[in-house]
Design a protein around this motif. Structure first.
Motif, PDB file in Angstrom:
ATOM      1  N   GLY A 181       0.813  -1.212   0.000  1.00 34.49           N
ATOM      2  CA  GLY A 181       0.000   0.000   0.000  1.00 34.49           C
ATOM      3  C   GLY A 181       0.844   1.257   0.000  1.00 34.49           C
ATOM      4  N   TYR A 182       1.911   1.254   0.779  1.00 37.94           N
ATOM      5  CA  TYR A 182       2.814   2.401   0.814  1.00 37.94           C
ATOM      6  C   TYR A 182       3.440   2.619  -0.566  1.00 37.94           C
ATOM      7  N   GLY A 183       3.893   1.547  -1.173  1.00 37.57           N
ATOM      8  CA  GLY A 183       4.496   1.652  -2.503  1.00 37.57           C
ATOM      9  C   GLY A 183       3.502   2.148  -3.537  1.00 37.57           C
ATOM     10  N   SER A 184       2.254   1.706  -3.425  1.00 36.01           N
ATOM     11  CA  SER A 184       1.223   2.182  -4.348  1.00 36.01           C
ATOM     12  C   SER A 184       1.021   3.685  -4.193  1.00 36.01           C
ATOM     13  N   ARG A 185       1.040   4.150  -2.957  1.00 29.43           N
ATOM     14  CA  ARG A 185       0.857   5.581  -2.730  1.00 29.43           C
ATOM     15  C   ARG A 185       2.042   6.386  -3.281  1.00 29.43           C
ATOM     16  N   VAL A 186       3.236   5.862  -3.111  1.00 28.89           N
ATOM     17  CA  VAL A 186       4.426   6.546  -3.634  1.00 28.89           C
ATOM     18  C   VAL A 186       4.330   6.628  -5.155  1.00 28.89           C
ATOM     19  N   GLN A 187       3.940   5.533  -5.798  1.00 28.44           N
ATOM     20  CA  GLN A 187       3.798   5.543  -7.257  1.00 28.44           C
ATOM     21  C   GLN A 187       2.714   6.527  -7.694  1.00 28.44           C
ATOM     22  N   TYR A 188       1.622   6.559  -6.959  1.00 31.80           N
ATOM     23  CA  TYR A 188       0.543   7.493  -7.271  1.00 31.80           C
ATOM     24  C   TYR A 188       1.038   8.932  -7.189  1.00 31.80           C
ATOM     25  N   ASP A 189       1.697   9.259  -6.090  1.00 33.59           N
ATOM     26  CA  ASP A 189       2.181  10.627  -5.909  1.00 33.59           C
ATOM     27  C   ASP A 189       3.196  11.007  -6.976  1.00 33.59           C
ATOM     28  N   LYS A 190       4.015  10.066  -7.373  1.00 33.81           N
ATOM     29  CA  LYS A 190       5.087  10.370  -8.317  1.00 33.81           C
ATOM     30  C   LYS A 190       4.604  10.450  -9.761  1.00 33.81           C
ATOM     31  N   PHE A 191       3.724   9.541 -10.171  1.00 36.00           N
ATOM     32  CA  PHE A 191       3.391   9.438 -11.586  1.00 36.00           C
ATOM     33  C   PHE A 191       1.978   9.878 -11.947  1.00 36.00           C
ATOM     34  N   TYR A 192       0.997   9.519 -11.146  1.00 39.29           N
ATOM     35  CA  TYR A 192      -0.379   9.832 -11.520  1.00 39.29           C
ATOM     36  C   TYR A 192      -0.617  11.332 -11.535  1.00 39.29           C
ATOM     37  N   GLN A 193      -0.139  12.027 -10.523  1.00 37.52           N
ATOM     38  CA  GLN A 193      -0.349  13.468 -10.478  1.00 37.52           C
ATOM     39  C   GLN A 193       0.457  14.185 -11.548  1.00 37.52           C
ATOM     40  N   LEU A 194       1.582  13.616 -11.967  1.00 40.72           N
ATOM     41  CA  LEU A 194       2.359  14.216 -13.050  1.00 40.72           C
ATOM     42  C   LEU A 194       1.611  14.171 -14.371  1.00 40.72           C
ATOM     43  N   ALA A 195       0.743  13.159 -14.518  1.00 45.03           N
ATOM     44  CA  ALA A 195      -0.002  13.012 -15.771  1.00 45.03           C
ATOM     45  C   ALA A 195      -1.040  14.113 -15.941  1.00 45.03           C
ATOM     46  N   GLY A 196      -1.429  14.767 -14.847  1.00 45.40           N
ATOM     47  CA  GLY A 196      -2.382  15.875 -14.938  1.00 45.40           C
ATOM     48  C   GLY A 196      -3.787  15.442 -15.279  1.00 45.40           C
ATOM     49  N   SER A 197      -4.157  14.247 -14.882  1.00 43.58           N
ATOM     50  CA  SER A 197      -5.495  13.756 -15.177  1.00 43.58           C
ATOM     51  C   SER A 197      -6.548  14.591 -14.464  1.00 43.58           C
ATOM     52  N   GLN A 198      -7.612  14.922 -15.169  1.00 42.96           N
ATOM     53  CA  GLN A 198      -8.706  15.694 -14.591  1.00 42.96           C
ATOM     54  C   GLN A 198      -9.751  14.793 -13.957  1.00 42.96           C
ATOM     55  N   LYS A 199      -9.801  13.515 -14.372  1.00 38.34           N
ATOM     56  CA  LYS A 199     -10.790  12.591 -13.821  1.00 38.34           C
ATOM     57  C   LYS A 199     -10.378  12.174 -12.421  1.00 38.34           C
TER      58      LYS A 199
END
Length: 67
Positions: free
Chosen positions: A38-56
């Motif tokens: 779970g911690y690793g998933s959150r780190v990946q989310y913070d690092k990559f998902y927010q960089l993508a700039g998704s509006q959804k």
């Protein structure tokens, strides 16, 4: 320039491959394992998902809902 460590290798498929998962036993080791997942998933989310700039608004699993 960085060299690709897999350069010159081929990816092959083996229909007869046997995969063995050797998980640690015990409730505490189980909890620690999935806590770190779970911690690793959150780190990946913070690092990559927010960089993508998704509006959804989707969660890490790709399902609608809170992030």
């Amino acid at each position: 320039m960085l060299q690709d460590p897999y350069e010159g290798y081929d990816l092959l498929y083996n229909d007869d491959a046997v995969i063995v998962h050797d998980f640690d036993t015990g409730l505490l080791k189980f909890w620690k394992t999935f806590f770190t997942y779970g911690y690793g998933s959150r780190v990946q989310y913070d690092k990559f998902y927010q960089l993508a700039g998704s509006q959804k608004q989707i969660n890490f699993a790709g399902l609608p809902g809170d992030t």
